[in-house]
Design an enzyme around this catalytic site. Structure first.
Site, mmCIF file in Angstrom:
data_model
loop_
_atom_site.group_PDB
_atom_site.id
_atom_site.type_symbol
_atom_site.label_atom_id
_atom_site.label_comp_id
_atom_site.label_asym_id
_atom_site.label_seq_id
_atom_site.Cartn_x
_atom_site.Cartn_y
_atom_site.Cartn_z
ATOM 1 N N GLY A 137 0.846 -1.202 0.000
ATOM 2 C CA GLY A 137 0.000 0.000 0.000
ATOM 3 C C GLY A 137 0.875 1.243 0.000
ATOM 4 N N ARG B 278 1.351 -5.326 -5.778
ATOM 5 C CA ARG B 278 1.403 -6.515 -4.936
ATOM 6 C C ARG B 278 1.755 -7.659 -5.873
ATOM 7 N NH1 ARG B 278 -2.837 -3.440 -1.881
ATOM 8 N NH2 ARG B 278 -1.832 -3.053 0.114
ATOM 9 N N ASP C 67 4.582 -4.104 6.271
ATOM 10 C CA ASP C 67 4.967 -5.390 6.827
ATOM 11 C C ASP C 67 5.262 -6.451 5.748
ATOM 12 O OD1 ASP C 67 5.108 -7.305 9.077
ATOM 13 O OD2 ASP C 67 3.369 -8.158 8.057
ATOM 14 N N THR D 297 4.120 3.165 5.371
ATOM 15 C CA THR D 297 2.724 2.736 5.476
ATOM 16 C C THR D 297 1.983 3.706 6.378
ATOM 17 O OG1 THR D 297 1.242 1.081 6.461
ATOM 18 C CG2 THR D 297 3.490 1.055 7.250
ATOM 19 N N ASP E 17 -0.342 2.869 8.289
ATOM 20 C CA ASP E 17 -0.908 2.139 9.437
ATOM 21 C C ASP E 17 -0.124 2.275 10.749
ATOM 22 O OD1 ASP E 17 -2.729 1.296 7.621
ATOM 23 O OD2 ASP E 17 -2.294 -0.836 7.769
ATOM 24 N N ASP F 219 2.107 0.279 11.757
ATOM 25 C CA ASP F 219 2.092 -1.072 12.344
ATOM 26 C C ASP F 219 3.457 -1.760 12.310
ATOM 27 O OD1 ASP F 219 2.144 -1.306 9.601
ATOM 28 O OD2 ASP F 219 0.680 -2.917 9.490
ATOM 29 N N ARG G 200 -6.006 -2.462 9.497
ATOM 30 C CA ARG G 200 -6.555 -3.830 9.561
ATOM 31 C C ARG G 200 -6.184 -4.521 10.856
ATOM 32 N NH1 ARG G 200 -4.681 -6.079 3.842
ATOM 33 N NH2 ARG G 200 -3.189 -4.451 4.258
HETATM 34 P P1 ADP Z 1 2.538 -3.931 2.719
HETATM 35 O O1 ADP Z 1 3.995 -3.922 2.426
HETATM 36 O O2 ADP Z 1 1.904 -2.594 2.582
HETATM 37 O O3 ADP Z 1 2.214 -4.641 4.021
HETATM 38 P P2 ADP Z 1 1.612 -6.315 1.266
HETATM 39 O O4 ADP Z 1 1.321 -7.111 2.492
HETATM 40 O O5 ADP Z 1 0.613 -6.355 0.170
HETATM 41 O O6 ADP Z 1 1.826 -4.766 1.554
HETATM 42 O O7 ADP Z 1 3.018 -6.830 0.705
HETATM 43 C C1 ADP Z 1 3.608 -6.234 -0.445
HETATM 44 C C2 ADP Z 1 4.318 -7.276 -1.255
HETATM 45 O O8 ADP Z 1 5.397 -7.827 -0.482
HETATM 46 C C3 ADP Z 1 3.481 -8.495 -1.635
HETATM 47 O O9 ADP Z 1 2.693 -8.281 -2.772
HETATM 48 C C4 ADP Z 1 4.561 -9.525 -1.912
HETATM 49 O O10 ADP Z 1 5.100 -9.367 -3.193
HETATM 50 C C5 ADP Z 1 5.616 -9.171 -0.864
HETATM 51 N N1 ADP Z 1 5.472 -10.073 0.282
HETATM 52 C C6 ADP Z 1 4.487 -10.084 1.203
HETATM 53 N N2 ADP Z 1 4.646 -11.101 2.074
HETATM 54 C C7 ADP Z 1 5.755 -11.783 1.686
HETATM 55 C C8 ADP Z 1 6.450 -12.942 2.166
HETATM 56 N N3 ADP Z 1 6.026 -13.627 3.223
HETATM 57 N N4 ADP Z 1 7.567 -13.334 1.503
HETATM 58 C C9 ADP Z 1 8.009 -12.639 0.425
HETATM 59 N N5 ADP Z 1 7.395 -11.549 -0.069
HETATM 60 C C10 ADP Z 1 6.294 -11.116 0.537
HETATM 61 O O1 F6P Z 2 -1.665 -1.325 4.738
HETATM 62 C C1 F6P Z 2 -2.121 -0.077 4.380
HETATM 63 C C2 F6P Z 2 -3.593 -0.102 4.085
HETATM 64 O O2 F6P Z 2 -3.938 1.222 3.761
HETATM 65 C C3 F6P Z 2 -4.493 -0.650 5.204
HETATM 66 O O3 F6P Z 2 -4.761 0.275 6.212
HETATM 67 C C4 F6P Z 2 -5.723 -1.036 4.418
HETATM 68 O O4 F6P Z 2 -6.443 -2.044 5.087
HETATM 69 C C5 F6P Z 2 -5.143 -1.553 3.151
HETATM 70 O O5 F6P Z 2 -3.887 -0.921 2.990
HETATM 71 C C6 F6P Z 2 -6.006 -1.303 1.961
HETATM 72 O O6 F6P Z 2 -5.371 -1.846 0.861
HETATM 73 P P1 F6P Z 2 -5.866 -1.709 -0.646
HETATM 74 O O7 F6P Z 2 -4.980 -0.694 -1.275
HETATM 75 O O8 F6P Z 2 -5.647 -3.041 -1.230
HETATM 76 O O9 F6P Z 2 -7.295 -1.287 -0.625
#
Ligand code: ADP
Ligand code: F6P
Length: 322
Positions: free
Chosen positions: A14, A75, A106, A128, A130, A132, A174
């Site tokens: 995000g 993603r 994360d 982010t 969040d 978090d 979340r």
């Molecule tokens: P954020 O970084 O905002 O938490 P996501 O959870 O969507 O967003 O993670 C972003 C990208 O990081 C994912 O689309 C994926 O490519 C990578 N990623 C997430 N989890 C893992 C994991 N356990 N191992 C490797 N890559 C990951």
């Molecule tokens: O992780 C950042 C965040 O903005 C969360 O607060 C929210 O739940 C999520 O991303 C929304 O993601 P998307 O862009 O897929 O709607």
């Protein structure tokens, strides 16, 4: 002397306000030290697609004030697999790039951790809204998101007071209630509902009724999306106490717009810090700020730790909102 001669930077997951300021800082700090720097388009997806371009001083001009990310974000499911991670590491090695700065949340940190275990020198920057990510007081974008929520609640208060209604405001988060907590305290919300603290709608509804009876003319309930939907909470409250409730879901509005000066400064400091740590041979770390000091923590520890919730602040908000 520097441990890296060529680095790349990507934004992932995000987006958040201040990611551009962080990219600018990484690029200009690297160039200042004579390090070549590449921008990866669309996060890990772009890495797998070999979508990298050299960055110069002008590539990051006029972006410090912009929300979103000029590198785009994505993603990428393939990167969650060991094969995908190996492919990502190979792309970097084949291009002679020895360091990577990952700006994201994360999930993005999990990816950076995997690349680090494959021998790529990585640094994570917490990008982010969040807030978090543990081992940092603030993430890049959080301050701006909270300001947007506070501004929205200021406006809602006006109309809710005129009509003597209650307002249920659903905000992002979340798994982490920090946006709700900070915005709730700053805007004087009567009740803050977060995933970290169990709540009872009977108590919330009773308190609201008593407050209206003692002369209050509005009520603001802020709910983090991870604690329940605004619609369900509003329906549950009205059913219990008969007070008309209106719902506002702020959604992605919280993730856009001009970053605050706090986010720009945090992003600028952290971007430069990440580059300097890579130059010094550090790797596999998440960068953060604790009590105003820049710090690094093993990224393995960062991704395996849950950020503690600030109960003291939560209790303060509750005491002040009677
Ligand atoms: P954020 O970084 O905002 O938490 P996501 O959870 O969507 O967003 O993670 C972003 C990208 O990081 C994912 O689309 C994926 O490519 C990578 N990623 C997430 N989890 C893992 C994991 N356990 N191992 C490797 N890559 C990951
Ligand atoms: O992780 C950042 C965040 O903005 C969360 O607060 C929210 O739940 C999520 O991303 C929304 O993601 P998307 O862009 O897929 O709607």
């Amino acid at each position: 002397m520097t441990a890296v001669k060529s680095i790349a930077v990507l934004t992932s997951g995000g987006d958040s306000q201040g990611m551009n300021a962080a990219v600018r800082s990484v690029v200009r700090s690297a160039l200042f030290h004579g390090i070549e720097v590449y921008g990866v388009q669309r996060g890990y997806q772009g890495l797998l697609n070999n979508d990298l371009r050299p960055m110069d001083l002008r590539s990051v001009g006029d972006i410090i004030q912009r929300g979103g990310t000029i590198l785009q974000t994505a993603r990428c499911k393939e990167f969650v697999t060991p094969e995908g991670q190996q492919k990502g590491a190979d792309v970097l090695r084949e291009r002679g790039i020895d360091g990577l700065v990952v700006i994201g949340g994360d999930g993005s940190y999990q990816g950076a951790n995997k690349l680090s275990k494959l021998g790529i020198k990585t640094m994570g920057l917490p990008g982010t809204i969040d807030n978090d990510i543990p081992f940092t007081d603030y993430t890049i974008g959080f301050d701006t998101a909270v300001s947007i929520v506070v501004d929205a609640i200021n406006k809602l208060r006006d109309t809710m007071t005129s009509h003597e209604r209650s307002s249920v405001v659903e905000v992002m988060g979340r798994y982490c209630g920090d946006i709700a907590l900070y915005a709730g305290l700053a805007s004087g919300a009567e009740t803050i509902l977060v995933p970290e603290v169990a709540f009872d709608l009977d108590v919330v509804s009773r308190r609201m009724k008593e407050n209206f009876q003692s002369g209050k003319r509005h009520s603001i309930i802020i709910v983090a999306e991870g604690a329940g939907s605004g619609e369900d909470i509003a329906a549950g409250i009205t059913q219990r106490n008969g007070i008309e409730a209106r719902v506002t879901v702020l959604g992605h509005i919280q993730r856009g717009g001009c970053p605050t000066h706090n986010d720009r400064i945090l992003a600028s400091r952290l971007g430069d810090f990440a580059v300097r740590r890579l130059m010094e041979g550090d790797s596999g770390k998440g960068c953060g700020i604790i009590n105003g000091e820049l710090v690094v923590t093993d990224i393995d520890l960062v991704v395996n730790t849950k950020k503690p919730f600030n109960m003291e602040m939560y209790n303060l908000a509750s005491r002040l909102s009677q």
